[in-house]
Design an enzyme around this catalytic site. Structure first.
Site, PDB file in Angstrom:
ATOM      1  N   ASP A 116      -6.987  -6.040   4.364  1.00 57.58           N
ATOM      2  CA  ASP A 116      -6.306  -4.742   4.356  1.00 57.58           C
ATOM      3  C   ASP A 116      -6.343  -4.175   5.769  1.00 57.58           C
ATOM      4  OD1 ASP A 116      -5.330  -2.201   3.990  1.00 57.58           O
ATOM      5  OD2 ASP A 116      -6.832  -1.591   2.520  1.00 57.58           O
ATOM      6  N   HIS A 146      -1.194  -1.245  -4.192  1.00 56.00           N
ATOM      7  CA  HIS A 146      -2.478  -0.861  -3.596  1.00 56.00           C
ATOM      8  C   HIS A 146      -2.534   0.659  -3.430  1.00 56.00           C
ATOM      9  CE1 HIS A 146      -6.132  -1.945  -1.345  1.00 56.00           C
ATOM     10  NE2 HIS A 146      -5.833  -0.941  -0.539  1.00 56.00           N
ATOM     11  N   HIS A 191      -8.406   1.242  -4.216  1.00 52.58           N
ATOM     12  CA  HIS A 191      -9.375   1.032  -3.143  1.00 52.58           C
ATOM     13  C   HIS A 191     -10.025   2.373  -2.837  1.00 52.58           C
ATOM     14  CE1 HIS A 191      -9.901  -0.106   1.414  1.00 52.58           C
ATOM     15  NE2 HIS A 191     -11.050   0.073   0.791  1.00 52.58           N
ATOM     16  N   SER A 215       0.825  -1.209   0.000  1.00 50.54           N
ATOM     17  CA  SER A 215       0.000   0.000   0.000  1.00 50.54           C
ATOM     18  C   SER A 215       0.856   1.255   0.000  1.00 50.54           C
ATOM     19  CB  SER A 215      -0.913   0.010   1.224  1.00 50.54           C
ATOM     20  OG  SER A 215      -1.586   1.251   1.324  1.00 50.54           O
ATOM     21  N   MET A 220      -8.916   8.339  -0.585  1.00 51.48           N
ATOM     22  CA  MET A 220      -9.765   8.786   0.533  1.00 51.48           C
ATOM     23  C   MET A 220     -10.199  10.225   0.312  1.00 51.48           C
ATOM     24  SD  MET A 220      -7.604   7.260   3.760  1.00 51.48           S
ATOM     25  CE  MET A 220      -6.745   5.679   3.666  1.00 51.48           C
ATOM     26  N   MET A 231     -11.863  -5.432   5.441  1.00 49.30           N
ATOM     27  CA  MET A 231     -11.003  -4.532   6.207  1.00 49.30           C
ATOM     28  C   MET A 231     -10.706  -5.149   7.564  1.00 49.30           C
ATOM     29  SD  MET A 231     -10.278  -1.949   4.306  1.00 49.30           S
ATOM     30  CE  MET A 231      -9.473  -0.979   5.599  1.00 49.30           C
ATOM     31  N   ASP A 236      -4.796   3.686  -2.013  1.00 47.57           N
ATOM     32  CA  ASP A 236      -5.931   4.083  -1.174  1.00 47.57           C
ATOM     33  C   ASP A 236      -6.389   5.490  -1.542  1.00 47.57           C
ATOM     34  OD1 ASP A 236      -6.346   1.844   0.639  1.00 47.57           O
ATOM     35  OD2 ASP A 236      -4.357   2.307   1.420  1.00 47.57           O
ATOM     36  N   MET A 286     -12.139   4.620  -0.862  1.00 48.35           N
ATOM     37  CA  MET A 286     -12.784   4.903   0.414  1.00 48.35           C
ATOM     38  C   MET A 286     -13.375   6.297   0.309  1.00 48.35           C
ATOM     39  SD  MET A 286     -10.045   3.193   3.043  1.00 48.35           S
ATOM     40  CE  MET A 286      -8.638   3.262   1.927  1.00 48.35           C
TER      41      MET A 286
END
Length: 220
Positions: free
Chosen positions: A173, A31, A64, A8, A35, A135, A33, A66
């Protein structure tokens, strides 16, 4: 299924993302993320950075999301070249349509569940997904401790996936380290997101190899 390691970049140096991606050539995925400070209390990076990163690495990007409105934004990440796009069940209002759009654009479609979200109500969506992300920390920040309370849910998910033919990957994760990866693999996960355990190591590539080797001692 073969063990897959997805470092990540949430734990990487954002000023050197191309170099950080190059530091883990033995990874299966990178990965990413995303957000938005609404769905989770943190703000990271978005579509322009993903587009730039896609040009800077040959590793497939595991995006991913979020974010509060994944139905609106997820297709754009697939169009930007992400190999996999994950939306959260807690945020999606039209998950079937969105998951199908992701697939139609050539990416793998994935559904994520927070630690407190049960997997059984989403079994009906298994035909629409290529990966289920469970998660193992509350989403929003890296470096958190692994939540053992999620282990039974991983086992339940593996049982449900096997009932559906076993083609869906199960990703975890949060808090994945050399101290936790074996019990996560034993519970049934096969794709492991690791942030601090990789990018906090002096040799990120060696850390990827170590994590893979430990998981493989359980999965065979």
């Amino acid at each position: 299924m073969a063990v897959q390691i997805s470092p990540s970049i949430l734990s990487a140096d954002f000023a050197r993302l191309a170099d950080e991606a190059a530091a883990v050539p033995n990874a299966d995925w990178l990965h990413v993320d995303v957000m938005d400070y609404h769905f989770v209390p943190n703000l990271t990076l978005g579509l322009p950075v993903v587009e730039s990163l896609r040009k800077a690495t040959s590793l497939p990007l595991d995006c991913h999301l979020m974010i509060e409105d994944p139905d609106r934004w997820a297709p754009a990440y697939a169009e930007a070249g992400a190999g996999s796009v994950t939306i959260h069940a807690e945020a999606a209002k039209a998950p079937v349509r969105t998951l199908r759009q992701i697939r139609s654009l050539g990416a793998r479609a994935a559904l994520a569940l927070n630690p407190g979200t049960a997997v059984e109500p989403y079994e009906g969506l298994f035909g629409e997904i290529d990966m289920l992300l469970l998660m193992t920390v509350e989403p929003g920040f890296g470096g958190q401790e692994f939540l053992d309370m999620v282990l039974p849910k991983i086992r339940t998910a593996r049982s449900l996936v096997e009932r559906h033919g076993g083609q869906i990957w199960i990703q975890v994760d949060g808090g994945v380290t050399t101290e936790t990866i074996e019990r996560v693999a034993e519970a049934g996960a096969d794709v492991f997101v690791a942030g601090s355990a990789v990018y906090g190591a002096s040799d990120p590539s060696a850390a990827v190899d170590a994590l893979r080797a430990q998981a493989e001692t359980v999965t065979g």
